[in-house]
Design a protein around this motif. Structure first.
Motif, short mmCIF file in Angstrom:
data_model
loop_
_atom_site.label_atom_id
_atom_site.label_comp_id
_atom_site.label_asym_id
_atom_site.label_seq_id
_atom_site.Cartn_x
_atom_site.Cartn_y
_atom_site.Cartn_z
N THR A 31 0.83 -1.20 0.00
CA THR A 31 0.00 0.00 0.00
C THR A 31 0.86 1.25 0.00
O THR A 31 1.83 1.35 0.77
N VAL A 32 0.49 2.22 -0.85
CA VAL A 32 1.19 3.51 -0.94
C VAL A 32 0.20 4.61 -0.58
O VAL A 32 -0.88 4.71 -1.18
N ALA A 33 0.54 5.43 0.41
CA ALA A 33 -0.30 6.56 0.80
C ALA A 33 0.17 7.81 0.06
O ALA A 33 1.35 8.16 0.09
N ILE A 34 -0.76 8.46 -0.64
CA ILE A 34 -0.43 9.69 -1.38
C ILE A 34 -0.72 10.88 -0.48
O ILE A 34 -1.86 11.10 -0.06
N PRO A 38 -10.58 8.93 2.87
CA PRO A 38 -9.53 8.36 2.03
C PRO A 38 -10.11 7.44 0.97
O PRO A 38 -11.02 6.67 1.24
N THR A 39 -9.57 7.54 -0.23
CA THR A 39 -10.01 6.70 -1.33
C THR A 39 -8.86 5.77 -1.71
O THR A 39 -7.76 6.22 -1.98
N ASP A 57 -5.49 7.82 -1.44
CA ASP A 57 -5.48 9.28 -1.46
C ASP A 57 -5.79 9.81 -0.06
O ASP A 57 -6.47 9.16 0.72
N THR A 58 -5.27 10.99 0.28
CA THR A 58 -5.52 11.57 1.61
C THR A 58 -5.92 13.02 1.47
O THR A 58 -5.81 13.63 0.41
N VAL A 59 -6.38 13.61 2.59
CA VAL A 59 -6.78 15.01 2.59
C VAL A 59 -5.58 15.90 2.33
O VAL A 59 -4.46 15.59 2.73
#
Length: 273
Positions: free
Chosen positions: A66-69, A101-102, A118-120
């Motif tokens: 998993t990669v958090a943007i 988050p999406t 995706d994040t805020v």
């Protein structure tokens, strides 16, 4: 008689000594409505967090990387997510366009899957409790962080500092980071040597114009591969399901069908050994 008339007027307004005027009553009503609204939002937020915990638990049962943007608001995170995963995520030039988050899947031609979350968007002086409640616990559980920077913004370096300061204060500063300097198509000239000292690698891209995305995915794979195990093994033909697991959770570099079975050269996470 004048005093009597004044007393009657004040009585009608509720503004006499020891009584509450209409302004004060409205203020109390507004406060009560605000408290009720806050309570309702808190209940909804707890439900959102609860649902996310369930989703996250399901993902932990599935070892896909998993990669958090992350990035300052309007850096182009949702556009990048859309482009990489061919998803349909809200893209808007405004604060908090992405609140919940999406998570979307990037599936490569070789079958390997990578989850992108995706994040805020960060903004300066945004309460950290608000950021954490909305999305950053997702970054906490991600395998790595993709930091998207709007390089066309004259203050992009200050925006980067806001992102890293917030990540550190929320104890998420130990993750490996790749920085994507986005929107290079908006620049009159392409700058050379842009680097982020806080990241493993820095690349220049345009999510909108699909510039530099192949190299970005390659670099993400390279960083995610750290800690992975290389194998060369012959699988019996009745073990073909294991090869599918390699495609999904690792990287299949070579597959050759032989008389004694299927020869595989791959990079896999240790738990698959």
């Amino acid at each position: 008689s004048r005093l009597s008339g004044l007393g009657k007027s004040m009585s009608r307004l509720g503004g006499g000594i020891g009584t509450r005027g209409p302004g004060e009553k409205k203020l109390e009503m507004d406060r009560r409505l605000i408290k009720e609204r806050i309570s309702m939002l808190n209940r909804q937020l707890k439900e959102v967090v609860k649902n996310r915990e369930v989703q996250r638990h399901k993902r932990t049962q599935n070892p896909t990387k998993t990669v958090a943007i992350v990035g300052y608001t309007n850096a182009g995170k949702s556009t990048l997510l859309n482009t990489l995963t061919k998803a349909a995520v809200l893209e808007e030039d405004k604060l908090f366009a992405t609140l919940d988050p999406t998570t979307r899947v990037l599936e490569k031609e070789d079958g390997q899957k990578i989850l992108f979350t995706d994040t805020v968007g960060f903004i300066s002086k945004l309460p950290h409790s608000l950021i954490r409640a909305f999305t950053l616990e997702e970054a906490k559980y991600a395998d790595m962080i993709l930091h998207v920077v709007d390089v066309s913004n004259p203050k992009y370096d200050l925006q980067m500092e806001v992102v890293y300061d917030t990540l550190r204060e929320l104890n998420i500063g130990d993750k490996k980071v790749i920085t994507a300097f986005n929107k290079i198509d908006c620049l009159e000239y392409k700058p050379d040597g842009l680097k982020d000292k806080n990241s493993e690698a820095s690349l220049m891209i345009s999510a909108k114009q699909k510039i530099g995305l192949d190299k970005l995915v390659e670099k993400i794979e390279e960083v995610l591969d750290e800690g992975m195990v290389k194998i060369e093994k012959v699988f019996a033909y009745d073990e073909a399901g294991k090869i599918q697991a390699i495609r999904e959770f690792g990287r299949l570099e070579q597959e050759e069908y032989r008389e004694d079975g299927i020869f595989v050269k791959a990079v896999i996470p240790p738990h698959l050994l």
